[in-house]
Design a protein around this motif. Structure first.
Motif, PDB file in Angstrom:
ATOM      1  N   ALA A   1       0.806  -1.227   0.000  1.00  0.00           N
ATOM      2  CA  ALA A   1       0.000   0.000   0.000  1.00  0.00           C
ATOM      3  C   ALA A   1       0.839   1.278   0.000  1.00  0.00           C
ATOM      4  CB  ALA A   1      -0.922   0.009   1.226  1.00  0.00           C
ATOM      5  N   ALA A   2       2.148   1.157   0.196  1.00  0.00           N
ATOM      6  CA  ALA A   2       3.004   2.323   0.422  1.00  0.00           C
ATOM      7  C   ALA A   2       2.967   3.338  -0.718  1.00  0.00           C
ATOM      8  CB  ALA A   2       4.441   1.882   0.683  1.00  0.00           C
ATOM      9  N   ASP A   3       3.063   2.891  -1.948  1.00  0.00           N
ATOM     10  CA  ASP A   3       3.085   3.828  -3.076  1.00  0.00           C
ATOM     11  C   ASP A   3       1.744   4.538  -3.243  1.00  0.00           C
ATOM     12  OD1 ASP A   3       5.715   3.294  -3.652  1.00  0.00           O
ATOM     13  OD2 ASP A   3       5.245   1.777  -5.164  1.00  0.00           O
ATOM     14  N   GLN A   4       0.682   3.788  -3.048  1.00  0.00           N
ATOM     15  CA  GLN A   4      -0.655   4.365  -3.205  1.00  0.00           C
ATOM     16  C   GLN A   4      -0.917   5.463  -2.169  1.00  0.00           C
ATOM     17  OE1 GLN A   4      -3.829   1.504  -2.957  1.00  0.00           O
ATOM     18  NE2 GLN A   4      -5.420   3.059  -3.046  1.00  0.00           N
ATOM     19  N   TYR A   5      -0.441   5.251  -0.946  1.00  0.00           N
ATOM     20  CA  TYR A   5      -0.764   6.179   0.141  1.00  0.00           C
ATOM     21  C   TYR A   5       0.401   7.072   0.565  1.00  0.00           C
ATOM     22  CZ  TYR A   5      -4.996   3.385   0.620  1.00  0.00           C
ATOM     23  OH  TYR A   5      -6.182   2.739   0.398  1.00  0.00           O
ATOM     24  N   ASP A   6       1.557   6.937  -0.044  1.00  0.00           N
ATOM     25  CA  ASP A   6       2.691   7.820   0.196  1.00  0.00           C
ATOM     26  C   ASP A   6       3.225   7.765   1.634  1.00  0.00           C
ATOM     27  OD1 ASP A   6       4.664   9.545  -0.688  1.00  0.00           O
ATOM     28  OD2 ASP A   6       3.524  11.332  -0.173  1.00  0.00           O
ATOM     29  N   PHE A   7       3.716   6.583   2.011  1.00  0.00           N
ATOM     30  CA  PHE A   7       4.453   6.405   3.260  1.00  0.00           C
ATOM     31  C   PHE A   7       5.510   5.344   3.014  1.00  0.00           C
ATOM     32  CE2 PHE A   7       0.743   3.587   3.676  1.00  0.00           C
ATOM     33  CZ  PHE A   7       1.347   2.367   3.938  1.00  0.00           C
ATOM     34  N   GLU A   8       6.441   5.238   3.930  1.00  0.00           N
ATOM     35  CA  GLU A   8       7.560   4.307   3.758  1.00  0.00           C
ATOM     36  C   GLU A   8       7.642   3.348   4.938  1.00  0.00           C
ATOM     37  OE1 GLU A   8      10.523   2.463   1.872  1.00  0.00           O
ATOM     38  OE2 GLU A   8       9.552   4.228   1.024  1.00  0.00           O
ATOM     39  N   PRO A   9       7.357   2.051   4.713  1.00  0.00           N
ATOM     40  CA  PRO A   9       7.521   1.078   5.791  1.00  0.00           C
ATOM     41  C   PRO A   9       8.948   0.534   5.817  1.00  0.00           C
ATOM     42  CG  PRO A   9       6.476   0.019   3.922  1.00  0.00           C
ATOM     43  CD  PRO A   9       6.717   1.457   3.536  1.00  0.00           C
ATOM     44  N   ASP A  10       9.424   0.206   7.006  1.00  0.00           N
ATOM     45  CA  ASP A  10      10.755  -0.369   7.168  1.00  0.00           C
ATOM     46  C   ASP A  10      10.689  -1.417   8.279  1.00  0.00           C
ATOM     47  OD1 ASP A  10      13.573  -0.686   6.847  1.00  0.00           O
ATOM     48  OD2 ASP A  10      13.880   0.588   8.599  1.00  0.00           O
ATOM     49  N   PHE A  11      11.123  -2.625   7.973  1.00  0.00           N
ATOM     50  CA  PHE A  11      11.109  -3.717   8.952  1.00  0.00           C
ATOM     51  C   PHE A  11      12.556  -4.081   9.241  1.00  0.00           C
ATOM     52  CE2 PHE A  11       9.644  -8.325   9.857  1.00  0.00           C
ATOM     53  CZ  PHE A  11       9.395  -8.019  11.175  1.00  0.00           C
ATOM     54  N   ASN A  12      13.015  -3.772  10.464  1.00  0.00           N
ATOM     55  CA  ASN A  12      14.408  -3.968  10.786  1.00  0.00           C
ATOM     56  C   ASN A  12      14.564  -4.368  12.247  1.00  0.00           C
ATOM     57  OD1 ASN A  12      17.177  -3.945  10.719  1.00  0.00           O
ATOM     58  ND2 ASN A  12      17.390  -1.770  10.307  1.00  0.00           N
ATOM     59  N   ALA A  13      15.350  -5.386  12.496  1.00  0.00           N
ATOM     60  CA  ALA A  13      15.660  -5.841  13.860  1.00  0.00           C
ATOM     61  C   ALA A  13      14.414  -6.151  14.687  1.00  0.00           C
ATOM     62  CB  ALA A  13      16.535  -4.815  14.573  1.00  0.00           C
ATOM     63  N   GLY A  14      13.402  -6.726  14.029  1.00  0.00           N
ATOM     64  CA  GLY A  14      12.204  -7.143  14.738  1.00  0.00           C
ATOM     65  C   GLY A  14      11.188  -6.057  15.001  1.00  0.00           C
ATOM     66  N   ALA A  15      11.485  -4.822  14.587  1.00  0.00           N
ATOM     67  CA  ALA A  15      10.542  -3.709  14.761  1.00  0.00           C
ATOM     68  C   ALA A  15      10.162  -3.162  13.386  1.00  0.00           C
ATOM     69  CB  ALA A  15      11.144  -2.613  15.614  1.00  0.00           C
ATOM     70  N   LEU A  16       8.969  -2.626  13.311  1.00  0.00           N
ATOM     71  CA  LEU A  16       8.435  -2.091  12.066  1.00  0.00           C
ATOM     72  C   LEU A  16       8.215  -0.593  12.245  1.00  0.00           C
ATOM     73  CD1 LEU A  16       7.140  -2.619   9.274  1.00  0.00           C
ATOM     74  CD2 LEU A  16       5.069  -3.261  10.456  1.00  0.00           C
ATOM     75  N   ALA A  17       8.735   0.187  11.304  1.00  0.00           N
ATOM     76  CA  ALA A  17       8.542   1.643  11.341  1.00  0.00           C
ATOM     77  C   ALA A  17       7.800   2.065  10.077  1.00  0.00           C
ATOM     78  CB  ALA A  17       9.879   2.356  11.422  1.00  0.00           C
ATOM     79  N   VAL A  18       6.943   3.051  10.224  1.00  0.00           N
ATOM     80  CA  VAL A  18       6.226   3.639   9.096  1.00  0.00           C
ATOM     81  C   VAL A  18       6.510   5.138   9.144  1.00  0.00           C
ATOM     82  CG1 VAL A  18       3.999   3.983   7.983  1.00  0.00           C
ATOM     83  CG2 VAL A  18       4.421   1.882   9.259  1.00  0.00           C
TER      84      VAL A  18
END
Length: 108
Positions: free
Chosen positions: A24-41
């Protein structure tokens, strides 16, 4: 639920959420990142960052969004982590939080 079972469920839930966010990231203009067991948006406009992370000692997934902390427990009925106050699943909670951030309805 023991620690290993929690870790397995939390990891699977976060990976599943990451896949939905990435789609969904491109459609809604945000960037998800999954690193070291945590997820950031992360958001550029308006600026913001949400964090989703497991909290193993209390067997919860914590979501930090809109200057609030949401603590989700595992539900055997829903087979998902849910917010006890509303019954929202992790994906539903994130869709609502992202929608509030962007000012539009978001579907994950």
């Amino acid at each position: 639920m023991d620690e290993q079972e929690f870790k397995n469920r939390a990891d699977a839930s976060l990976q599943q959420l990451y896949k939905k966010l990435a789609a969904a990231a491109d459609q809604y203009d945000f960037e998800p990142d999954f690193n070291a067991g945590a997820l950031a948006v992360e958001f550029e406009e308006p600026p913001g960052k949400f964090v989703v992370s497991p909290n193993t000692p209390v067997r919860q997934i914590w979501v930090s969004a809109h200057s609030k902390s949401f603590k989700l427990d595992w539900s055997d009925t829903a087979q998902a982590f849910v917010l006890p106050e509303t019954g929202q699943t992790l994906a539903d909670l994130m869709a609502d939080a992202i929608g509030r951030q962007l000012g539009q309805e978001v579907r994950l």
